[in-house]
Motif scaffolding. Sequence first.
Motif, PDB file in Angstrom:
ATOM      1  N   PRO A 284       0.836  -1.208   0.000  1.00 35.85           N
ATOM      2  CA  PRO A 284       0.000   0.000   0.000  1.00 35.85           C
ATOM      3  C   PRO A 284       0.866   1.252   0.000  1.00 35.85           C
ATOM      4  N   GLU A 285       0.365   2.307  -0.628  1.00 34.90           N
ATOM      5  CA  GLU A 285       1.123   3.544  -0.730  1.00 34.90           C
ATOM      6  C   GLU A 285       0.738   4.554   0.352  1.00 34.90           C
ATOM      7  N   GLY A 286      -0.541   4.626   0.689  1.00 33.00           N
ATOM      8  CA  GLY A 286      -0.985   5.558   1.720  1.00 33.00           C
ATOM      9  C   GLY A 286      -0.833   7.013   1.345  1.00 33.00           C
TER      10      GLY A 286
ATOM     11  N   VAL B  47      -2.134  10.219   3.147  1.00 34.06           N
ATOM     12  CA  VAL B  47      -1.461  10.737   4.340  1.00 34.06           C
ATOM     13  C   VAL B  47      -0.224  11.528   3.918  1.00 34.06           C
ATOM     14  N   PRO B  48       0.033  12.683   4.521  1.00 29.93           N
ATOM     15  CA  PRO B  48       1.239  13.444   4.187  1.00 29.93           C
ATOM     16  C   PRO B  48       2.509  12.617   4.348  1.00 29.93           C
ATOM     17  N   LEU B  49       3.520  12.938   3.544  1.00 25.90           N
ATOM     18  CA  LEU B  49       4.726  12.118   3.453  1.00 25.90           C
ATOM     19  C   LEU B  49       5.399  11.910   4.805  1.00 25.90           C
ATOM     20  N   ARG B  50       5.466  12.936   5.619  1.00 27.49           N
ATOM     21  CA  ARG B  50       6.156  12.805   6.905  1.00 27.49           C
ATOM     22  C   ARG B  50       5.518  11.743   7.782  1.00 27.49           C
ATOM     23  N   GLU B  51       4.188  11.760   7.882  1.00 26.92           N
ATOM     24  CA  GLU B  51       3.487  10.759   8.693  1.00 26.92           C
ATOM     25  C   GLU B  51       3.486   9.402   7.993  1.00 26.92           C
ATOM     26  N   ARG B  52       3.440   9.427   6.667  1.00 26.57           N
ATOM     27  CA  ARG B  52       3.414   8.181   5.900  1.00 26.57           C
ATOM     28  C   ARG B  52       4.684   7.360   6.107  1.00 26.57           C
ATOM     29  N   ARG B  53       5.799   8.036   6.272  1.00 28.07           N
ATOM     30  CA  ARG B  53       7.080   7.340   6.418  1.00 28.07           C
ATOM     31  C   ARG B  53       7.119   6.439   7.648  1.00 28.07           C
ATOM     32  N   ARG B  54       6.396   6.821   8.691  1.00 29.64           N
ATOM     33  CA  ARG B  54       6.409   5.997   9.898  1.00 29.64           C
ATOM     34  C   ARG B  54       5.147   5.158  10.057  1.00 29.64           C
ATOM     35  N   ALA B  55       4.275   5.193   9.047  1.00 36.70           N
ATOM     36  CA  ALA B  55       3.045   4.403   9.108  1.00 36.70           C
ATOM     37  C   ALA B  55       3.329   2.939   8.784  1.00 36.70           C
ATOM     38  N   SER B  56       2.599   2.048   9.424  1.00 38.26           N
ATOM     39  CA  SER B  56       2.730   0.610   9.155  1.00 38.26           C
ATOM     40  C   SER B  56       2.064   0.260   7.827  1.00 38.26           C
ATOM     41  N   LEU B  57       2.287  -0.969   7.375  1.00 39.14           N
ATOM     42  CA  LEU B  57       1.593  -1.461   6.192  1.00 39.14           C
ATOM     43  C   LEU B  57       0.084  -1.386   6.388  1.00 39.14           C
ATOM     44  N   LEU B  58      -0.373  -1.726   7.590  1.00 41.21           N
ATOM     45  CA  LEU B  58      -1.811  -1.709   7.864  1.00 41.21           C
ATOM     46  C   LEU B  58      -2.373  -0.295   7.753  1.00 41.21           C
TER      47      LEU B  58
ATOM     48  N   ARG C  67      -1.229   2.226   6.081  1.00 35.39           N
ATOM     49  CA  ARG C  67      -1.217   2.675   4.690  1.00 35.39           C
ATOM     50  C   ARG C  67      -2.299   1.961   3.880  1.00 35.39           C
ATOM     51  N   ALA C  68      -2.564   0.692   4.202  1.00 34.39           N
ATOM     52  CA  ALA C  68      -3.648  -0.031   3.528  1.00 34.39           C
ATOM     53  C   ALA C  68      -5.002   0.579   3.880  1.00 34.39           C
ATOM     54  N   PHE C  69      -5.186   0.942   5.146  1.00 38.15           N
ATOM     55  CA  PHE C  69      -6.409   1.643   5.541  1.00 38.15           C
ATOM     56  C   PHE C  69      -6.562   2.932   4.732  1.00 38.15           C
ATOM     57  N   ALA C  70      -5.467   3.684   4.608  1.00 36.40           N
ATOM     58  CA  ALA C  70      -5.520   4.947   3.874  1.00 36.40           C
ATOM     59  C   ALA C  70      -5.880   4.723   2.411  1.00 36.40           C
ATOM     60  N   ASP C  71      -5.333   3.667   1.790  1.00 34.44           N
ATOM     61  CA  ASP C  71      -5.630   3.400   0.379  1.00 34.44           C
ATOM     62  C   ASP C  71      -7.078   2.965   0.185  1.00 34.44           C
ATOM     63  N   ALA C  72      -7.569   2.083   1.053  1.00 32.04           N
ATOM     64  CA  ALA C  72      -8.968   1.651   0.940  1.00 32.04           C
ATOM     65  C   ALA C  72      -9.908   2.817   1.211  1.00 32.04           C
ATOM     66  N   PHE C  73      -9.554   3.657   2.172  1.00 31.82           N
ATOM     67  CA  PHE C  73     -10.370   4.823   2.501  1.00 31.82           C
ATOM     68  C   PHE C  73     -10.413   5.785   1.315  1.00 31.82           C
ATOM     69  N   ALA C  74      -9.263   6.047   0.701  1.00 30.03           N
ATOM     70  CA  ALA C  74      -9.220   6.935  -0.460  1.00 30.03           C
ATOM     71  C   ALA C  74     -10.039   6.363  -1.611  1.00 30.03           C
TER      72      ALA C  74
ATOM     73  N   GLY D  26      -6.788   7.949  13.786  1.00 27.62           N
ATOM     74  CA  GLY D  26      -6.213   9.265  14.050  1.00 27.62           C
ATOM     75  C   GLY D  26      -5.450   9.807  12.863  1.00 27.62           C
ATOM     76  N   MET D  27      -4.648   8.947  12.216  1.00 30.52           N
ATOM     77  CA  MET D  27      -3.827   9.382  11.089  1.00 30.52           C
ATOM     78  C   MET D  27      -4.691   9.890   9.930  1.00 30.52           C
ATOM     79  N   ILE D  28      -5.746   9.144   9.604  1.00 28.74           N
ATOM     80  CA  ILE D  28      -6.598   9.527   8.470  1.00 28.74           C
ATOM     81  C   ILE D  28      -7.458  10.734   8.822  1.00 28.74           C
ATOM     82  N   SER D  29      -7.931  10.816  10.058  1.00 28.19           N
ATOM     83  CA  SER D  29      -8.707  11.983  10.478  1.00 28.19           C
ATOM     84  C   SER D  29      -7.876  13.258  10.377  1.00 28.19           C
ATOM     85  N   ILE D  30      -6.623  13.195  10.812  1.00 27.05           N
ATOM     86  CA  ILE D  30      -5.743  14.360  10.736  1.00 27.05           C
ATOM     87  C   ILE D  30      -5.440  14.705   9.279  1.00 27.05           C
TER      88      ILE D  30
END
Length: 259
Positions: free
Chosen positions: A35-37, A40-51, A53-60, A116-120
Amino acid sequence: MSERVGVAGWGVFVPGFASLADWLATRPSAAHMKPEGTLVPLRERRRASLLSRAFADAFADVVAKSGLDPSQVATVFGSALGEASTMIGLLDQMWQEQTALSPMKFATSVHNTASGMISIATGNRGFTTSLGADYDTPAMGLLEGIGIVQREGRPVIVCCGDEGPPGDLVPGDNGWSLVCAAVALCPLDGARRDRPQLSSLEMASATLPPAPTSPSLGRNPNVGLLDLVVALERGSEGVVRLDRGAGRGYSVRVHSERA
């Protein structure tokens, strides 16, 4: 009050496929193994887990297909294990390596990390919640989402997923592969007439078969929501079981006719 809710859209992330249509047609893509995620902004994306980022992709994906405003929609995130890999890594670091823990790693080890990550990332100050109910996670996520629509008359996105579990937590052939699926629900008076509807949860026997998957994907606790998304994508009508035998047997009925 109607027992039904409208379905505004649906989305997924399945490793190795660019879209749900590609997965159903068995058109793999080497460029989509992880998943790319990008939501989410790049700074937060860099420390995001696979899960996460997968949530972010499915949400998008579901936002794009439903047309809902990501800064306003209510959200429900479901995961059986959540960020277990990150948490177990921190515990190993604490007890085996005996080194100082990273505050940023700890912040991304909690069950509501993706919420929290996606809400922000979307500037959403509305209602959001995270839950886990083992193999009944998809059912409880939908129960929460349907309740929000029926009680408050506003749309909600239900997003459920789990990454592969750590081997020392779920050993051997009992593990599973990553998948994340999402459904956007809305009141009937705001639903498009070309979109299906869902009834409240029940214990009825399934009339629609589960989607064909690999054994590893089929063991994911959230594969039941993927089965529902596949039924919606195919325009099927009938009862979808929200687990594959490991849960309590909750199901949801898909209606193609319009109210």
